[in-house]
Write a protein that holds these residues in place. Structure first.
Motif, PDB file in Angstrom:
ATOM      1  N   PHE A  47      15.844  -4.540 -43.378  1.00 18.51           N
ATOM      2  CA  PHE A  47      16.407  -4.413 -44.717  1.00 18.51           C
ATOM      3  C   PHE A  47      17.263  -5.622 -45.062  1.00 18.51           C
ATOM      4  O   PHE A  47      17.364  -5.996 -46.219  1.00 18.51           O
ATOM      5  N   LYS A  48      17.874  -6.192 -44.066  1.00 19.37           N
ATOM      6  CA  LYS A  48      18.640  -7.410 -44.344  1.00 19.37           C
ATOM      7  C   LYS A  48      17.672  -8.505 -44.784  1.00 19.37           C
ATOM      8  O   LYS A  48      17.924  -9.213 -45.760  1.00 19.37           O
ATOM      9  N   GLU A  49      16.572  -8.631 -44.079  1.00 20.00           N
ATOM     10  CA  GLU A  49      15.569  -9.632 -44.456  1.00 20.00           C
ATOM     11  C   GLU A  49      15.055  -9.386 -45.874  1.00 20.00           C
ATOM     12  O   GLU A  49      14.820 -10.312 -46.624  1.00 20.00           O
ATOM     13  N   LYS A  50      14.888  -8.116 -46.176  1.00 19.38           N
ATOM     14  CA  LYS A  50      14.368  -7.775 -47.502  1.00 19.38           C
ATOM     15  C   LYS A  50      15.456  -7.855 -48.560  1.00 19.38           C
ATOM     16  O   LYS A  50      15.243  -7.463 -49.702  1.00 19.38           O
ATOM     17  N   GLN A  51      16.614  -8.334 -48.173  1.00 21.63           N
ATOM     18  CA  GLN A  51      17.691  -8.628 -49.113  1.00 21.63           C
ATOM     19  C   GLN A  51      18.176  -7.426 -49.903  1.00 21.63           C
ATOM     20  O   GLN A  51      18.564  -7.570 -51.066  1.00 21.63           O
ATOM     21  N   ASN A 110      15.116 -14.855 -45.226  1.00 20.49           N
ATOM     22  CA  ASN A 110      14.998 -14.197 -46.525  1.00 20.49           C
ATOM     23  C   ASN A 110      13.529 -13.857 -46.804  1.00 20.49           C
ATOM     24  O   ASN A 110      12.700 -14.732 -47.013  1.00 20.49           O
ATOM     25  N   ALA A 111      13.253 -12.541 -46.786  1.00 12.75           N
ATOM     26  CA  ALA A 111      11.866 -12.097 -46.949  1.00 12.75           C
ATOM     27  C   ALA A 111      11.293 -12.476 -48.315  1.00 12.75           C
ATOM     28  O   ALA A 111      10.095 -12.648 -48.471  1.00 12.75           O
ATOM     29  N   LYS A 146      19.950 -13.914 -56.179  1.00 14.14           N
ATOM     30  CA  LYS A 146      20.554 -13.366 -54.961  1.00 14.14           C
ATOM     31  C   LYS A 146      20.927 -11.898 -55.140  1.00 14.14           C
ATOM     32  O   LYS A 146      22.017 -11.466 -54.776  1.00 14.14           O
ATOM     33  N   LYS A 147      20.004 -11.190 -55.714  1.00 18.34           N
ATOM     34  CA  LYS A 147      20.223  -9.764 -55.948  1.00 18.34           C
ATOM     35  C   LYS A 147      18.846  -9.139 -56.065  1.00 18.34           C
ATOM     36  O   LYS A 147      18.042  -9.561 -56.892  1.00 18.34           O
ATOM     37  N   SER A 148      18.578  -8.148 -55.229  1.00 17.13           N
ATOM     38  CA  SER A 148      17.226  -7.607 -55.201  1.00 17.13           C
ATOM     39  C   SER A 148      17.075  -6.338 -56.034  1.00 17.13           C
ATOM     40  O   SER A 148      15.976  -5.872 -56.284  1.00 17.13           O
ATOM     41  N   SER A 149      18.201  -5.755 -56.452  1.00 14.56           N
ATOM     42  CA  SER A 149      18.157  -4.457 -57.132  1.00 14.56           C
ATOM     43  C   SER A 149      17.390  -3.438 -56.310  1.00 14.56           C
ATOM     44  O   SER A 149      16.614  -2.641 -56.842  1.00 14.56           O
ATOM     45  N   THR A 150      17.598  -3.504 -55.037  1.00 16.97           N
ATOM     46  CA  THR A 150      16.958  -2.557 -54.126  1.00 16.97           C
ATOM     47  C   THR A 150      17.988  -2.096 -53.101  1.00 16.97           C
ATOM     48  O   THR A 150      18.817  -2.886 -52.662  1.00 16.97           O
ATOM     49  N   ILE A 151      17.941  -0.817 -52.761  1.00 17.43           N
ATOM     50  CA  ILE A 151      18.782  -0.375 -51.648  1.00 17.43           C
ATOM     51  C   ILE A 151      17.881   0.221 -50.575  1.00 17.43           C
ATOM     52  O   ILE A 151      16.787   0.707 -50.858  1.00 17.43           O
ATOM     53  N   GLY A 152      18.326   0.156 -49.344  1.00 20.18           N
ATOM     54  CA  GLY A 152      17.558   0.701 -48.240  1.00 20.18           C
ATOM     55  C   GLY A 152      18.113   2.054 -47.828  1.00 20.18           C
ATOM     56  O   GLY A 152      19.325   2.256 -47.839  1.00 20.18           O
ATOM     57  N   VAL A 153      17.230   2.974 -47.518  1.00 20.62           N
ATOM     58  CA  VAL A 153      17.660   4.293 -47.045  1.00 20.62           C
ATOM     59  C   VAL A 153      17.010   4.543 -45.685  1.00 20.62           C
ATOM     60  O   VAL A 153      15.783   4.485 -45.561  1.00 20.62           O
ATOM     61  N   THR A 207       4.840  -4.944 -48.218  1.00 19.20           N
ATOM     62  CA  THR A 207       5.463  -3.725 -48.723  1.00 19.20           C
ATOM     63  C   THR A 207       4.411  -2.940 -49.503  1.00 19.20           C
ATOM     64  O   THR A 207       3.600  -3.534 -50.198  1.00 19.20           O
ATOM     65  N   ILE A 208       4.432  -1.626 -49.355  1.00 14.75           N
ATOM     66  CA  ILE A 208       3.583  -0.826 -50.223  1.00 14.75           C
ATOM     67  C   ILE A 208       4.462   0.153 -51.001  1.00 14.75           C
ATOM     68  O   ILE A 208       5.544   0.524 -50.548  1.00 14.75           O
ATOM     69  N   GLY A 209       3.989   0.519 -52.166  1.00 14.98           N
ATOM     70  CA  GLY A 209       4.738   1.452 -52.999  1.00 14.98           C
ATOM     71  C   GLY A 209       4.152   2.850 -52.878  1.00 14.98           C
ATOM     72  O   GLY A 209       2.937   3.006 -52.800  1.00 14.98           O
TER      73      GLY A 209
END
Lengths: 328, 328
Positions: free
Chosen positions: A110-114, B47-48, A56-63, B60-62
């Motif tokens: 971004f919520k969906e992408k956790q 949850n994506a 339950k942690k994606s280590s991702t933030i959305g900007v 998603t693309i990088g």
DNA sequence: GTGAAAGCGCTAACAA
DNA sequence: TTGTTAGCGCTTTCAC
């Protein structure tokens, strides 16, 4: 390639592979080495989704940004990446092209992408934003606009900045000071900077002249047009022009040069921003330096504190700096 | 909030919720409405990760960049976001700050994050890149450098571009033409542009003078220094200076102005880039317009074709455009 | 030190 | 039309 397949190749179980990858628990040295070798050979990479799903942690933030190809955005993002990278976080980017609709979409996406947190570089904050952000229930930091208590924010003191610049120009003798602003639906830039200009006039007992104020739209061309209007609508020409942004200041200078005037000898011009432009333009533009990279860094730090459930300031002000150069 | 909880609230099963969310399969109207209402009220978002885990597709693309706060990067990314957004894809951003180590890290990280494709905006392509990209087994497009068959690429014809500009300057009488380049480890910009310059000289039967060539490092300051060296090392002063980038061209102009010369009357100066700078600088810079946004758009399209397993061109060249302005 | 097994939240095939 | 069920690939107890 999955952890199971690696396990099979190594003649062991998925749990052991997991232990090797994450350096958790005991693994016999020979086993560890064998597993590492297989990982190296196969190019196996653990599936971050499966991991995130579990932890339950994606280590991702959305900007979320209004316009990625603006130098302020680039600087802000570069500040954010610097901190995020150190913390082992990735960045999911949302470019809204100034569309409010897209802003909302990205918030939801971004919520969906956790994502573990969101940095919203905003131009306008509405009630709708508040509703959605509340429902989101994700740590969030707003950059560039006062958040009215919705979330912690990182801002420049727009009013103070404009006041400082206007006061500087007035003090250096440009009492007849015109102003090029932007629409006030942008509270920070539109409202704040104009308020600072007005305040400086008042403080110096200078009467506000409506004809000395025009709005542009952030572009060089709009600065040109605004300056033209000011020039044509006033018989009593201003001694100085204070534009809310460096681009518009350049537009103003271009107009003045076009009608045969000298900057700063005949008219002084100043802007706000202090990016690349102001430094290399001829004449170098007297401006206020806004450290966007710093605001990116600060917003990221704030966000990570929020994620770590630490206490954070609700409003961080990044100081500005008056850069006295050639144009005023 | 999970799909299970929503199902419980709606008095139905997770499968039905899934059907409502994805508009797949049959759901009775009343049930659908009830579910939608609950989703609306609770702010539930699927949850994506769980979805991606199942579908083996992250949407998603990088995007890996050497420097996000450069106007070319911003434009490229804005082109990429435009296409990705239409296709319903998100963007994971990797800012390497010109570190090759980080480039590799991002490649691996993005694999873990299960991106469906990668756009690599490159400055240097090495054997190491090839090895890693091969192992990655993810659709990948390289932007800005020839890929030597590693992956499809989107490039500018650097040699042709530099040739065109050099030829233009020579034709307009600047036969004594100096050149400010960058290090040739950057094959495209360093190697290609220099080669174009040399080719144009040759074509016009002009002898190449080593003293007329200096390297800068992309910055205004380095352009200034390079121009200074050229000026000080040659008794026979050049009539024109062709800088590989607009920033360095500005540096060169600044130097010439500083020593009391006029541009373009005494010396003509030209650059490459054609961004914001060249348009508003005084004098406006004669330059080659590189449409970075277009290269972003094209690279994204290429990548999606690759993802969709369509046939793609291995090398797409984005045309450049000579912009004749004031500086040359 | 290591493996078996449960479960993260979702989808899709199959049944009902 | 709807529910049940079996995974997707990983981590993490709990046994052994």
């Amino acid at each position: 390639m999955t952890i199971k397949e690696v396990a099979k190749l190594a003649g062991t179980s998925p749990a052991t592979i997991s232990r090797v990858i994450n350096n958790s628990g005991y693994v016999k040295k020979e086993v560890r080495e064998k597993v590492e070798k297989i990982i190296e050979e196969t190019g196996y990479r653990p599936n971050a989704f499966a991991k995130a799903l579990h932890q339950k942690k994606s280590s991702t933030i959305g900007v979320i940004l209004p316009k990625i190809n603006a130098s302020s955005s680039g600087d802000t993002v570069s500040g954010i990446t610097e901190i995020a990278s150190k913390k082992g976080y990735s960045i999911l980017l949302g470019n809204t092209s100034h569309s409010q609709e897209k802003e909302i979409e990205f918030l939801n996406l971004f919520k969906e992408k956790q994502v573990d947190g969101i940095i919203l570089v905003a131009t306008i904050i509405t009630e709708r934003h508040k509703t959605i952000i509340d429902k989101l229930n994700i740590p969030l930091v707003i950059v560039g606009q006062d958040s009215k208590g919705i979330a912690p924010c990182v801002v420049f003191d727009e009013e103070k900045a404009a006041y400082d610049m206007a006061a500087y120009m007035i003090e250096s003798g440009k009492e007849k000071l015109a102003f090029i602003g932007v629409d006030e639906s942008d509270i920070a830039v539109g409202g704040g900077r104009k308020a600072g200009y007005k305040k400086a006039l008042k403080k110096n007992n200078i009467l506000l002249k409506k004809e000395y104020i025009e709005n542009g739209a952030f572009t060089v061309e709009s600065g040109y047009e605004a300056c033209k209007k000011i020039w044509e609508n006033n018989n009593n020409k201003p001694q100085g022009i204070f534009a809310s942004t460096d681009k518009m200041a350049i537009g103003a200078i271009n107009y003045l040069l076009d009608i045969g005037l000298d900057v700063p000898k005949d008219v002084a011009v100043s802007g706000i921003g202090g990016g690349f432009l102001s430094k290399y333009y001829k004449p170098k533009i007297t401006t206020l330096f806004y450290d966007y990279k710093k605001s990116g860094i600060k917003s990221a730090k704030l966000l990570f504190d929020l994620i770590d459930k630490k206490e954070v300031e609700q409003r961080v002000v990044i100081e500005h700096k008056l850069i006295k150069q050639e144009s005023a």
